[in-house]
Design a protein around this motif. Structure first.
Motif, PDB file in Angstrom:
ATOM      1  N   VAL A   1      19.253   5.195 -53.619  1.00  0.00           N
ATOM      2  CA  VAL A   1      18.288   4.621 -52.623  1.00  0.00           C
ATOM      3  C   VAL A   1      16.953   4.777 -53.627  1.00  0.00           C
ATOM      4  O   VAL A   1      16.192   6.147 -53.735  1.00  0.00           O
ATOM      5  CB  VAL A   1      17.170   5.632 -51.413  1.00  0.00           C
TER       6      VAL A   1
ATOM      7  N   ALA B   1      12.183   2.428 -51.678  1.00  0.00           N
ATOM      8  CA  ALA B   1      12.139   3.340 -50.400  1.00  0.00           C
ATOM      9  C   ALA B   1      10.412   3.321 -50.137  1.00  0.00           C
ATOM     10  O   ALA B   1      10.112   2.994 -48.301  1.00  0.00           O
ATOM     11  CB  ALA B   1      12.682   4.452 -50.388  1.00  0.00           C
TER      12      ALA B   1
ATOM     13  N   VAL C   1      12.295  10.502 -47.112  1.00  0.00           N
ATOM     14  CA  VAL C   1      13.496   9.322 -47.791  1.00  0.00           C
ATOM     15  C   VAL C   1      13.993   9.544 -48.537  1.00  0.00           C
ATOM     16  O   VAL C   1      14.346  10.805 -49.019  1.00  0.00           O
ATOM     17  CB  VAL C   1      12.684   8.079 -49.145  1.00  0.00           C
TER      18      VAL C   1
ATOM     19  N   THR D   1      13.816   9.995 -40.767  1.00  0.00           N
ATOM     20  CA  THR D   1      14.784  10.518 -42.033  1.00  0.00           C
ATOM     21  C   THR D   1      14.655  11.754 -41.832  1.00  0.00           C
ATOM     22  O   THR D   1      15.783  12.361 -42.211  1.00  0.00           O
ATOM     23  CB  THR D   1      13.289  10.060 -43.429  1.00  0.00           C
TER      24      THR D   1
ATOM     25  N   TRP E   1      19.293   0.458 -46.669  1.00  0.00           N
ATOM     26  CA  TRP E   1      18.874   1.060 -46.148  1.00  0.00           C
ATOM     27  C   TRP E   1      17.523   0.755 -46.670  1.00  0.00           C
ATOM     28  O   TRP E   1      16.096   1.344 -45.202  1.00  0.00           O
ATOM     29  CB  TRP E   1      18.181   2.320 -47.762  1.00  0.00           C
TER      30      TRP E   1
ATOM     31  N   LEU F   1      14.776   2.141 -43.760  1.00  0.00           N
ATOM     32  CA  LEU F   1      13.432   2.611 -43.328  1.00  0.00           C
ATOM     33  C   LEU F   1      11.843   1.359 -42.653  1.00  0.00           C
ATOM     34  O   LEU F   1      10.832   2.431 -43.113  1.00  0.00           O
ATOM     35  CB  LEU F   1      13.035   2.610 -44.703  1.00  0.00           C
TER      36      LEU F   1
END
Length: 787
Positions: free
Chosen positions: A652, A657, A195, A251, A692, A696
C-alpha cells in the motif's frame, strides 16, 4: 458436609459424580486481596498482549482505548445479562467471557436491525440501557450486581489459562502481525491513526466493508459504488461501532486490536465451555491448552502439512475476521445451550433462550458455517434425548428450531438468498491435501479414500480423549451428543462439500474446539476419583506424545514417496509411520496398565484398564500438539528478535494512503471517489483485489477493484476485465484524457466529488488540473476535487 453453592458448579451428569467436590478450589480467602490475587494471571496476560501489540507498532493508549470500549460497550452489559439468566454461578471468568460475547452479539444484531433506518451508529445505546435496567429492576439487581464469589479455580489453573492466551498471542504476532506491518501516521493517544504498509490482499477488503457498513443502505461493496453486498456482515458492524463510538482508527482495529482480542476471548471461552460440561475447574486450562496447541498430527518427515493445517490457530484467525469474531459467539452459544440442556424446562428459562438466540444468530451472521454445525449438534442431542425419552428433548428441539429459523432468516436477509459457491462434491478437500497431490493418483477413488482415512486419523488425534467417555453416565448426557455432533458435522461437511478457495475448511475450523474439549472431558471423567497428584502426569503424557511423533518423523526421513498411477500406492511409506506411532502408544499403554495392576492396592480408584486407555489417549493427543507448540516456541524468539517484517502481500503506497486519509478527513460520507488504481499485475491477467482506496477513504469508489462480486456472474474470475465497460471507460477518461464533459459525467451520473491518483499505477494527464481542483500533491499520489 456443608456445601457452598456459590463457588463450585455442579458436575454434569456425564461427569460421573454424584456430589460436589472442593478439591479443585483454591484456599479460601476473603476480601479485596483475594480478588486481586485471583485477577493477577489475567492482568499479566493482558500486559503480555499489550507488549506484543506494542512490539508490532500498536501504541499502548490505543490498546487501552479498545479495552475500555470492549469493557463498557460489551463486557459490562453482557455480563449483567448473563448473571441474570445463567442459573448456577460458576466463576467470574465465565461471567466476563460469556458476557463479552453476549455484548458483541447484541450490538451487531441491533446495528444490523437499525441499518434500514440509518441509525446503526446508535446501536451502542443498548449498553447503558442494560446497566440502568439492571439497577432499576430489583430481581435483576440482586442477581446481576451480587458480589463475585471467591475464586473456585486453583491458582495454577488460572496461570495455565493465562499462559495459553499469551502463547496464542505470541503465535499470532510472529505469524500474522509481523507479516502485515502498519505504521503510525498522526494523532495522539487512543485516537492516533495508522496505515497499512504491505498486507495480505484481502485485509483492505475487510477494511472497506467495515468503513462502509454503516454509511449506506441498502448495503453495497464500497469499492464498486452500487454493487449489492451479500456477505457475512456482523464483524464489520463491531469494527464500525468501535471506530464511531470510541474514535479508534479502523486500521488499528482490523490489523491489530480485534484479531488479538477475539483470539484471546476464544481461548478463554473454550475453558469456560469445558468447565460447564465437566463440572471440574481443572478441565478449563486443559481444554484451552489442547484446543489452542493442537493441529493435524503429522507422522511424515517429508512434508510439514500433509492433510491441510487445521486447528484453533490457523491462517484464518487473522485473515478472516468473520471467522474469528463468529467463533467467540459460537462457543458462547454452545455454553448457553449446555446450561439449558442441563437445567431443562423452557418456560422457566425463556430469558436464557433469548440469550442463546442472540448468540447463535450473531454467530450465523458472522460466518454461515456456524449455524449448520450447531444445528447438527443439537439435532444429535435431540435424537439422543428422544431415544431415552428424556424431557430435555423439548429443549433440544426448541434450540434446533431456533437455529434452523435463524439460518433461513440470515440466508435471506444477510446473504440475499444465495449460497455462494458452496456445492456438494465429496472428497474435493481430500484432493487438495498435499499428501494426495504428492503420492496419490487424482483419478483413483481408492487412492482418495485411503488419503481421506489417513487425514481423518491425523485430525482425530486431538480428540483421542473421547475414548475415555465410553461410559454409561456420559452416554446418557445429551450435552455429550451435542458436542459430538458439532465435532462430527464440521468434519463431514468439510469433506463432502466444496467452495471457492477451499472455504469448506471453515466447517472444520468451526468444529475444531469440540475435539479438544471432548478430550478434556474424557481425561477429567477418567481421573475424577483418582488422587490429585495423578493429574500432573497428564502434561507429562502430552509431552511424551509430542516427543513420540518427533521421533517417528525423524525415523521417517526427508525423502518423499514416489507417486504412481493406480492401482499402485506407496502403502509402506504412508502406513508404516502410523503403525510405528500407534504401536509405540499401545506398548506404553500396556506397560502403564501392567504397572498399575502390579502396584494397585485394594480399593484404589486407579484401575489398569482406565490407566492404560488414558495413557494411549493422552499420547495420541500429544502428537497433535507437536506442530503448534514448535511454531509457538519459534514465534516467541521471533517476537523478541525480529519485530515487524517486510509484509506478505501487495504494498500500500504510503503517499497513496495519505491521499486516501486526506479524502476521508475532508469529505462527507455520501461523497463518491474515483481512482486510477484497480488491480495488481499485468494488464491481461490483472488481479482485481484492489481495495485500499475505499478502505482508507471509507467512501464509495466508482470503480476500484471488482473481485468477489464476479463470483455471482458465471464465467468471470478476479482476473477478468470489469464487466461494466461503459463505467470503466468513463472512469479512465478523466485520468487519461480529461475534459469538462468527462468530469461532468462522473459528477452528474455517479456523484463523484473526489479523484485519488496513485502514481505508482500511472501518472494522470497534466490537463486534469484544468478540469478539477488539485487539493493535495505528493510524490506518488495526488487528490483532486470536482466542484
Amino acid at each position: 458436609m456443608t456445601l457452598d453453592r456459590s463457588t463450585e458448579v455442579l458436575p454434569s451428569p456425564g461427569a460421573g459424580a454424584t456430589r460436589r467436590s472442593r478439591r479443585n478450589a483454591a484456599p479460601r480467602a476473603d476480601g479485596l486481596p483475594a480478588l486481586a490475587l485471583a485477577l493477577l494471571p489475567a492482568v499479566v496476560a493482558f500486559a503480555g498482549i499489550a507488549a506484543v501489540l506494542h512490539r508490532y507498532g500498536t501504541p499502548v493508549p490505543v490498546t487501552l482505548g479498545y479495552l475500555g470500549y470492549l469493557g463498557l460497550a460489551a463486557t459490562l452489559p453482557g455480563a449483567l445479562v448473563w448473571r441474570a439468566v445463567r442459573g448456577r454461578r460458576v466463576s467470574l471468568t465465565e461471567d466476563l467471557a460469556v458476557g463479552t460475547a453476549i455484548g458483541l452479539a447484541a450490538q451487531v444484531l441491533l446495528a444490523f436491525a437499525l441499518a434500514p433506518l440509518h441509525l446503526s451508529t446508535w446501536s451502542w445505546l443498548w449498553a447503558p440501557a442494560i446497566v440502568v435496567a439492571s439497577v432499576a429492576v430489583p430481581g435483576w439487581r440482586a442477581r446481576a450486581w451480587s458480589r463475585p464469589a471467591a475464586p473456585s479455580t486453583a491458582t495454577w489453573s488460572a496461570w495455565v489459562q493465562a499462559a495459553t492466551v499469551l502463547a496464542a498471542t505470541v503465535w499470532l504476532g510472529a505469524t500474522a502481525l509481523a507479516a502485515n506491518p502498519v505504521t503510525y501516521v498522526d494523532g495522539w493517544g487512543p485516537w492516533s491513526r495508522a496505515v497499512p504498509v504491505s498486507v495480505y490482499v484481502d485485509l483492505p477488503f475487510h477494511q472497506a466493508i467495515a468503513g462502509g457498513v454503516d454509511a449506506h443502505y441498502p448495503l453495497v461493496y464500497p469499492y464498486l459504488y452500487d454493487e449489492p453486498l451479500h456477505y457475512h456482515l456482523f464483524v464489520y458492524e463491531h469494527l464500525a461501532a468501535a471506530s464511531h463510538v470510541a474514535g479508534l482508527d479502523l486500521t488499528w482495529l482490523l490489523y491489530r486490536l480485534a484479531p488479538t482480542a477475539l483470539l484471546a476471548l476464544g481461548v478463554v471461552l473454550v475453558g469456560v465451555l469445558a468447565r460447564r460440561l465437566t463440572g471440574s475447574a481443572w478441565s478449563a486450562p486443559l481444554a484451552a491448552a489442547v484446543v489452542t496447541a493442537s493441529s493435524a498430527a503429522n507422522v511424515y518427515g517429508w512434508t510439514p502439512f500433509p492433510f491441510q493445517n487445521p486447528g484453533f490457530l490457523h491462517f484464518a484467525v487473522y485473515r478472516s475476521p468473520t471467522q474469528t469474531f463468529g467463533l467467540t459467539l459460537f462457543l458462547a452459544a454452545i455454553t448457553a445451550a449446555v446450561v439449558l440442556l442441563h437445567e431443562g424446562g423452557l418456560r422457566r428459562h425463556l430469558p436464557l433462550v433469548a440469550v442463546f438466540t442472540v448468540l447463535a444468530w450473531g454467530a450465523g451472521g458472522s460466518k454461515s458455517t456456524f449455524l449448520p454445525v450447531l444445528g447438527a449438534g443439537l439435532g444429535l442431542a435431540l435424537v439422543a434425548a428422544l431415544v431415552r425419552r428424556d424431557r430435555v428433548a423439548r429443549v433440544a428441539a426448541a434450540l434446533l428450531g431456533l437455529c434452523v429459523a435463524g439460518f433461513g432468516l440470515l440466508l435471506v436477509v444477510v446473504l440475499g438468498g444465495q449460497s455462494g459457491s458452496l456445492a456438494i462434491t465429496p472428497l474435493t478437500t481430500t484432493r487438495a491435501f498435499a499428501a494426495a497431490q504428492l503420492v496419490a493418483d487424482p483419478a483413483s477413488t481408492r487412492h482418495t479414500l485411503l488419503i481421506t482415512g489417513l487425514g481423518l486419523a491425523s485430525w482425530l488425534c486431538a480428540s483421542a480423549g473421547v475414548l475415555l467417555l465410553a461410559r454409561r453416565e456420559t452416554l446418557r448426557d445429551v450435552t455429550f451428543w451435542l458436542l459430538l455432533g458439532v465435532a462430527g458435522s464440521g468434519i463431514c461437511a468439510c469433506l463432502l462439500t466444496t467452495a471457492n478457495g477451499l472455504s469448506q475448511l471453515y466447517f472444520l475450523y468451526a468444529s475444531w474446539p469440540a475435539l479438544g474439549i471432548l478430550t478434556a472431558w474424557g481425561v477429567v471423567a477418567a481421573t475424577r476419583t483418582w488422587p490429585r497428584w495423578t493429574r500432573t502426569l497428564v502434561p507429562v503424557g502430552l509431552l511424551a506424545g509430542a516427543a513420540l511423533v518427533w521421533a517417528v518423523r525423524r525415523a521417517d526421513g526427508l525423502e518423499a514417496p514416489t507417486a504412481a498411477p493406480a492401482p499402485a500406492f506407496p502403502y509402506r511409506a504412508m502406513l508404516w509411520p502410523w503403525l510405528w506411532l500407534l504401536g509405540a502408544a499401545l506398548v506404553a499403554a500396556a506397560l502403564v496398565a501392567l504397572v498399575v495392576r502390579l502396584r494397585r492396592r485394594e480399593g484404589s480408584a486407579v484401575t489398569p484398564v482406565t490407566a492404560g486407555l488414558l495413557t494411549f489417549a493422552v499420547l495420541l493427543v500429544g502428537t497433535s500438539l507437536y506442530q503448534r507448540t514448535l511454531e509457538t516456541a519459534h514465534a516467541a524468539v521471533s517476537v523478541v528478535r525480529d519485530g515487524q517484517g517486510p509484509g506478505e502481500g501487495y504494498p500500500v503506497p504510503r503517499d497513496g494512503a495519505l491521499a486516501a486519509l486526506y479524502v476521508r478527513d475532508h469529505s462527507g460520507t455520501d461523497e463518491v471517489v474515483a481512482t486510477n488504481a484497480h488491480c495488481y499485475g499485468p494488464e491481461d491477467a490483472c488481479d482485481a483485489r484492489h481495495f485500499w482506496v475505499s478502505g482508507l477513504t471509507e467512501r464509495r469508489v466508482l470503480v476500484e477493484g471488482w473481485a468477489y462480486p464476479e463470483g455471482f456472474r458465471p464465467g468471470l474470475t478476479r482476473t477478468s476485465p470489469f464487466w461494466d465497460t461503459d463505467r470503466y471507460e468513463a472512469n479512465e477518461a478523466v485520468f487519461d484524457d480529461p475534459s469538462d464533459a468527462a468530469v461532468a459525467r462522473l459528477r452528474n451520473e455517479w456523484g463523484v466529488r473526489w479523484l485519488v491518483v496513485d502514481r505508482t499505477m500511472g501518472v494522470e494527464s497534466p490537463e486534469l488540473r484544468e478540469h478539477a481542483t488539485l487539493e493535495l500533491e505528493l510524490d506518488d499520489a495526488a487528490v483532486y476535487r470536482i466542484g
